[in-house]
Design a protein around this motif. Sequence first.
Motif, PDB file in Angstrom:
ATOM      1  N   PRO A 260       0.781  -1.236   0.000  1.00 14.34           N
ATOM      2  CA  PRO A 260       0.000   0.000   0.000  1.00 14.34           C
ATOM      3  C   PRO A 260       0.813   1.286   0.000  1.00 14.34           C
ATOM      4  O   PRO A 260       0.240   2.364  -0.071  1.00 14.34           O
ATOM      5  CB  PRO A 260      -0.816  -0.114   1.301  1.00 14.34           C
ATOM      6  N   SER A 261       2.141   1.200   0.089  1.00 15.76           N
ATOM      7  CA  SER A 261       2.932   2.437   0.106  1.00 15.76           C
ATOM      8  C   SER A 261       4.154   2.318  -0.793  1.00 15.76           C
ATOM      9  O   SER A 261       4.716   1.237  -0.981  1.00 15.76           O
ATOM     10  CB  SER A 261       3.381   2.766   1.537  1.00 15.76           C
ATOM     11  N   ALA A 262       4.550   3.470  -1.341  1.00 14.75           N
ATOM     12  CA  ALA A 262       5.737   3.516  -2.200  1.00 14.75           C
ATOM     13  C   ALA A 262       7.002   3.184  -1.406  1.00 14.75           C
ATOM     14  O   ALA A 262       7.943   2.603  -1.946  1.00 14.75           O
ATOM     15  CB  ALA A 262       5.860   4.900  -2.839  1.00 14.75           C
ATOM     16  N   ASP A 263       7.035   3.554  -0.123  1.00 11.93           N
ATOM     17  CA  ASP A 263       8.198   3.234   0.708  1.00 11.93           C
ATOM     18  C   ASP A 263       8.420   1.723   0.795  1.00 11.93           C
ATOM     19  O   ASP A 263       9.555   1.245   0.768  1.00 11.93           O
ATOM     20  CB  ASP A 263       8.017   3.795   2.120  1.00 11.93           C
ATOM     21  N   GLN A 264       7.327   0.962   0.905  1.00 12.78           N
ATOM     22  CA  GLN A 264       7.448  -0.498   0.969  1.00 12.78           C
ATOM     23  C   GLN A 264       7.954  -1.057  -0.357  1.00 12.78           C
ATOM     24  O   GLN A 264       8.758  -1.987  -0.376  1.00 12.78           O
ATOM     25  CB  GLN A 264       6.103  -1.113   1.321  1.00 12.78           C
ATOM     26  N   ARG A 265       7.497  -0.500  -1.459  1.00  8.35           N
ATOM     27  CA  ARG A 265       7.959  -0.968  -2.776  1.00  8.35           C
ATOM     28  C   ARG A 265       9.453  -0.678  -2.931  1.00  8.35           C
ATOM     29  O   ARG A 265      10.205  -1.487  -3.479  1.00  8.35           O
ATOM     30  CB  ARG A 265       7.158  -0.289  -3.884  1.00  8.35           C
ATOM     31  N   TRP A 266       9.869   0.472  -2.446  1.00 10.62           N
ATOM     32  CA  TRP A 266      11.289   0.839  -2.481  1.00 10.62           C
ATOM     33  C   TRP A 266      12.119  -0.145  -1.654  1.00 10.62           C
ATOM     34  O   TRP A 266      13.181  -0.609  -2.091  1.00 10.62           O
ATOM     35  CB  TRP A 266      11.449   2.261  -1.965  1.00 10.62           C
ATOM     36  N   THR A 267      11.632  -0.468  -0.453  1.00 13.46           N
ATOM     37  CA  THR A 267      12.342  -1.413   0.412  1.00 13.46           C
ATOM     38  C   THR A 267      12.491  -2.764  -0.272  1.00 13.46           C
ATOM     39  O   THR A 267      13.546  -3.401  -0.209  1.00 13.46           O
ATOM     40  CB  THR A 267      11.596  -1.581   1.749  1.00 13.46           C
ATOM     41  N   CYS A 268      11.436  -3.219  -0.935  1.00 10.20           N
ATOM     42  CA  CYS A 268      11.499  -4.496  -1.652  1.00 10.20           C
ATOM     43  C   CYS A 268      12.576  -4.465  -2.731  1.00 10.20           C
ATOM     44  O   CYS A 268      13.355  -5.418  -2.870  1.00 10.20           O
ATOM     45  CB  CYS A 268      10.137  -4.796  -2.292  1.00 10.20           C
ATOM     46  N   CYS A 269      12.632  -3.390  -3.502  1.00 10.89           N
ATOM     47  CA  CYS A 269      13.620  -3.298  -4.576  1.00 10.89           C
ATOM     48  C   CYS A 269      15.037  -3.215  -4.020  1.00 10.89           C
ATOM     49  O   CYS A 269      15.969  -3.794  -4.591  1.00 10.89           O
ATOM     50  CB  CYS A 269      13.314  -2.098  -5.467  1.00 10.89           C
ATOM     51  N   CYS A 270      15.212  -2.522  -2.888  1.00 11.25           N
ATOM     52  CA  CYS A 270      16.538  -2.455  -2.253  1.00 11.25           C
ATOM     53  C   CYS A 270      16.960  -3.831  -1.749  1.00 11.25           C
ATOM     54  O   CYS A 270      18.116  -4.233  -1.908  1.00 11.25           O
ATOM     55  CB  CYS A 270      16.520  -1.455  -1.103  1.00 11.25           C
ATOM     56  N   ASN A 271      16.021  -4.564  -1.138  1.00 11.50           N
ATOM     57  CA  ASN A 271      16.340  -5.918  -0.679  1.00 11.50           C
ATOM     58  C   ASN A 271      16.707  -6.822  -1.848  1.00 11.50           C
ATOM     59  O   ASN A 271      17.621  -7.646  -1.748  1.00 11.50           O
ATOM     60  CB  ASN A 271      15.163  -6.503   0.096  1.00 11.50           C
ATOM     61  N   ALA A 272      15.986  -6.680  -2.955  1.00  9.94           N
ATOM     62  CA  ALA A 272      16.305  -7.471  -4.139  1.00  9.94           C
ATOM     63  C   ALA A 272      17.716  -7.165  -4.624  1.00  9.94           C
ATOM     64  O   ALA A 272      18.476  -8.073  -5.010  1.00  9.94           O
ATOM     65  CB  ALA A 272      15.299  -7.188  -5.250  1.00  9.94           C
TER      66      ALA A 272
END
Length: 394
Positions: A260-272
């Motif tokens: 639900p948030s862009a911050d979470q999507r960013w975190t996912c991409c950083c973890n990847a």
Amino acid sequence: MAAVEGREEHIRLAGIMKGLHADLRKKFKKCKDAKDFEQIWKEHCGDTETLRQYADAMHHLATDHWTKLPETRIDWCRKTILEYFHGGGLKKALDKVSRRIQVHKAKKLERERSDQLRNETDEQTDGSLDCSSDQVCYDVTANNRLRVSKEVSETHTGLSTTKITTDIGVPVRGKLRLLDVGSCYNPFAAYEEFMSIGLDISPANSTVHQCDFLHLELTDPDPIALSKEDSFDNLPDKISQLPRQSFHVVVFSLLLEYLPSADQRWTCCCNAYHLLAGNGLLVIVTPDSHKQHRNAAMIKSWRQAIESIGFVRWRYVKLDHIHCLAFRKLHTGEVRDKEVGPASSDMLYIPQDFHDDDHEDAEVVRHSGTESDNENNSRTFEELPIFWDSDNSN
């Protein structure tokens, strides 16, 4: 009759998924601070009954409906991954990098010679590329194995310590280590080319490991362990940590729009980024039933944000109901063609981020309307359970 019943069941299952998405977004929009944000996500991950219903709906849609398509999202991912690693895609990318390094060397030599003349000194220079122990620049096109070296500190993605890195060279031998995040039922396990590890907050079957990817702990890689085919055979049912730079591929298929948030999507991409070895591939599939130009600005924004983390786009395709993207992780010391512009987490937006609560509620309950509306919705549901806007205007 059977076709009508199948379509109705498809829409019912999709409604379960859309309802959860809308409810989660609504809760997050009411957050006052980061503490509220974390509490809502924690409660969501702990709502086992709702998540079980969602996982069951997703599993049935994926295995009972989407498999009837000529080419599914899983088919596209597999074809793209194999073309990259075994069909010449990675080799072409590395050949291009090698040429870029030679140009970089030539320009450096030219600058040094110019400085020499300007300073009127006798200092000699060999024009070689400056490579310290903390930043290794080399041509990996001739590598036949994972090359181990030192990697630059990655302060831009949240980790600031220097660590061991494994960069993928060609040819690539053995099974590809694939991490499927938001996997539900681990579809890639059906293919012998992959050592597939599925992660989900609510697995649909026992082949998927329970994991909150947003709070995954990243540990140091073990190059010796990674050289073994069975390096991930004994993972626990619930995963809380994984080693950095250990995967050839990370897949986000219908994952980022769930968050639900862009911050979470960013975190996912950083973890990847951290979990991939150098030259590894991040594959993203996200739904959109409109024509390509409708959300072109959003895809451009995604590209800039993801590339700023340390990737370069390798492939992008817009199919009827989905965007399909593949990004290569830069290897150690790689020189870019051009600098990536400034980026921030809010660039990983989706249209629902700007919908008000009334619009969200209307999206969930809207199964009636004109005959044209219903036909448009039915065509959308034949591919995906969720889409970014209920009308099909362009």
